[in-house]
Design a protein around this motif. Sequence first.
Motif, short mmCIF file in Angstrom:
data_model
loop_
_atom_site.label_atom_id
_atom_site.label_comp_id
_atom_site.label_asym_id
_atom_site.label_seq_id
_atom_site.Cartn_x
_atom_site.Cartn_y
_atom_site.Cartn_z
N LEU A 119 -3.35 -4.21 -2.66
CA LEU A 119 -3.25 -3.07 -3.57
C LEU A 119 -1.95 -2.33 -3.30
N PHE A 120 -1.23 -2.02 -4.38
CA PHE A 120 -0.04 -1.18 -4.30
C PHE A 120 -0.24 0.00 -5.23
N SER A 121 0.05 1.19 -4.73
CA SER A 121 -0.08 2.39 -5.57
C SER A 121 1.18 3.21 -5.52
N GLU A 122 1.44 3.87 -6.63
CA GLU A 122 2.60 4.75 -6.74
C GLU A 122 2.23 5.87 -7.70
N GLY A 123 2.28 7.10 -7.19
CA GLY A 123 1.84 8.21 -8.01
C GLY A 123 0.36 8.08 -8.32
N ALA A 124 0.01 8.13 -9.61
CA ALA A 124 -1.39 8.04 -10.02
C ALA A 124 -1.78 6.64 -10.45
N PHE B 35 -6.54 6.27 -1.85
CA PHE B 35 -5.82 6.48 -3.10
C PHE B 35 -6.54 7.53 -3.93
N ARG B 36 -5.81 8.57 -4.31
CA ARG B 36 -6.35 9.68 -5.11
C ARG B 36 -7.61 10.26 -4.47
N GLY B 37 -7.59 10.39 -3.15
CA GLY B 37 -8.70 11.02 -2.43
C GLY B 37 -9.92 10.16 -2.25
N LYS B 38 -9.81 8.85 -2.45
CA LYS B 38 -10.95 7.95 -2.35
C LYS B 38 -10.55 6.70 -1.58
N TRP B 39 -11.51 6.11 -0.87
CA TRP B 39 -11.26 4.90 -0.09
C TRP B 39 -11.62 3.66 -0.89
N TYR B 40 -10.70 2.69 -0.85
CA TYR B 40 -10.89 1.40 -1.52
C TYR B 40 -10.63 0.28 -0.52
N LEU B 41 -11.39 -0.78 -0.63
CA LEU B 41 -11.23 -1.92 0.24
C LEU B 41 -11.06 -3.17 -0.62
N VAL B 42 -9.88 -3.81 -0.51
CA VAL B 42 -9.60 -5.05 -1.25
C VAL B 42 -9.80 -6.22 -0.28
N LYS C 40 0.80 -1.18 0.00
CA LYS C 40 0.00 0.00 0.00
C LYS C 40 0.85 1.25 0.00
N ARG C 41 0.23 2.30 -0.43
CA ARG C 41 0.83 3.61 -0.28
C ARG C 41 -0.28 4.58 0.01
N SER C 42 0.02 5.60 0.80
CA SER C 42 -0.99 6.59 1.10
C SER C 42 -0.84 7.78 0.18
N GLU C 43 -1.80 8.68 0.30
CA GLU C 43 -1.70 9.91 -0.46
C GLU C 43 -0.46 10.68 0.00
N ASN C 44 0.15 11.45 -0.91
CA ASN C 44 1.26 12.28 -0.51
C ASN C 44 0.79 13.25 0.56
N GLY C 45 1.58 13.36 1.63
CA GLY C 45 1.13 14.19 2.73
C GLY C 45 2.27 14.92 3.39
N ILE C 46 2.11 15.21 4.69
CA ILE C 46 3.09 15.99 5.43
C ILE C 46 3.70 15.13 6.51
N HIS C 47 4.88 15.55 6.97
CA HIS C 47 5.53 14.87 8.09
C HIS C 47 5.06 15.55 9.36
N ILE C 48 4.53 14.77 10.31
CA ILE C 48 3.92 15.36 11.50
C ILE C 48 4.77 15.05 12.72
N GLY C 49 5.89 15.75 12.90
CA GLY C 49 6.66 15.57 14.11
C GLY C 49 7.29 14.20 14.23
N ARG C 50 8.38 14.07 14.97
CA ARG C 50 9.03 12.78 15.14
C ARG C 50 9.21 12.52 16.62
N ARG C 51 8.87 11.32 17.07
CA ARG C 51 9.06 10.93 18.45
C ARG C 51 9.17 9.43 18.50
N SER C 52 9.54 8.90 19.62
CA SER C 52 9.64 7.45 19.75
C SER C 52 8.27 6.89 20.06
#
Length: 448
Positions: free
Chosen positions: A267-272, A201-208, A2-14
């Motif tokens: 499901l595996f996604s990369e880019g579009a 993926f691309r702003g939509k939810w899919y369930l395999v 799987k891959r998620s939508e491109n996003g932001i890094h939200i802080g780093r902690r253990s």
Amino acid sequence: MKRSENGIHIGRRSVLTGIAGSMGVAALPTATAEALPAQTQSHPTSHYPQNWPEPEPYGLADARQDLWPQEDNSFTLPLELRPRDKELGRVWMRDAYVNCFVVDGRALYVATGTTRVPGLAVAGPWNDGIFVWTARSLHGPWQLADTTGIRPGAERGKVWSPEFVGENRPGRTVVAPWQEYWYDDQFGKRGEAWAPELHYFRGKWYLVACMGDHSQKVGSFLLVSDGGVAGPYRLAEGNLEKPFGDSFIGGPPFIKPGAYYHIDGSLFSEGADAWLVLHNNLYAKFRDDMEDIVPTTNLPAFQQKPYTPEPYLEGAYVFKHGRKYYLVQAAWDRTSIDAYGSPRYTYDEAGTGRTQYQYDAIVAVADRFEGPYSERWTAGVGAGHNNFFTDRDGDLWATFFRNPAAGYWADPSRTGDAAVAGVVRLEWTGPKGNRLYVRRRSQAALEK
């Protein structure tokens, strides 16, 4: 895979802070890694653990304790209980799947898996569909997806089931005829959903997911949400008549000829672009509209290095970390006694003198999605049929569930701790080693 939508890094902690002593299970899917910059993930560039020497010859399993999910590197997700879970005190789950996606600028964790109905010890010959949990942190609180606005009065969190056949409408199918419950003299009520995976993926939810061995047709299918993570879900157009791919001879002897297709879809996604990945090492590209796979005479196979002989493998899953692709599969480690009277652990076919021991996660790495992939290695003992993912802080995880069907976790003294929704910390051996393992105790000691 799987891959998620491109996003932001939200802080780093253990993410391990404060969880010592809790039991765990988890795998890190590509979907999460996509949401975070690769340079923020895992170890600083100057401190990478070493690849472990591989047992020889190729095909031997690595059963050392460091590769087990243990109290210092894993924990069981505190999923919200359904009424059916109260007696056991936790959710009974196989094929645990966990992922992290960035949705509307915030991290959202999702969890799902194969569950059973009250009164049955396993998830067959029938179950009642697919449940989803969500959280804002890997440690929770984990809540059942809010389906009350979709089905008032129905069990919360159930996003799809053969029971929903009454929701079919012209032009919108929720449950296909081949997915409906059916009955026979041997099993009675039949039809179960297996190994679900949820993707954003691309702003939509899919369930395999997969209709299991007792279903009218056995194979993988795709659900598409017309709303949010809770649905409502409908069936993709390519699955109205059958599962993905073509039927072939396979599965248990009670499956009717022509009813067995390719199971354990992921499901595996990369880019579009997105691909369907299947348990028997095959893959197919999805059409741009995600309603079916691209037609092909024969599904292509990953280029990989099989064992000799090659055993039965399950749960193929592809995860991308950095610039590398990791092909994750599940294999039974079978024990036997060698010529010197010592235990021998190997990924071998079933046979006289070979005993199922652990359901392991084996992994190979490649520069391209289709391969060629390297020789496989043991990434996690007893962590088979999982997924890898990256959390909101860029740390790598894998799921596990402790298979109660056979081997170590089928022992009566351990079955009470089997079939869990667990996650385990992973480690990466850097851009030169390019391996992923369960986070080893020896490495944890070095980092203190």
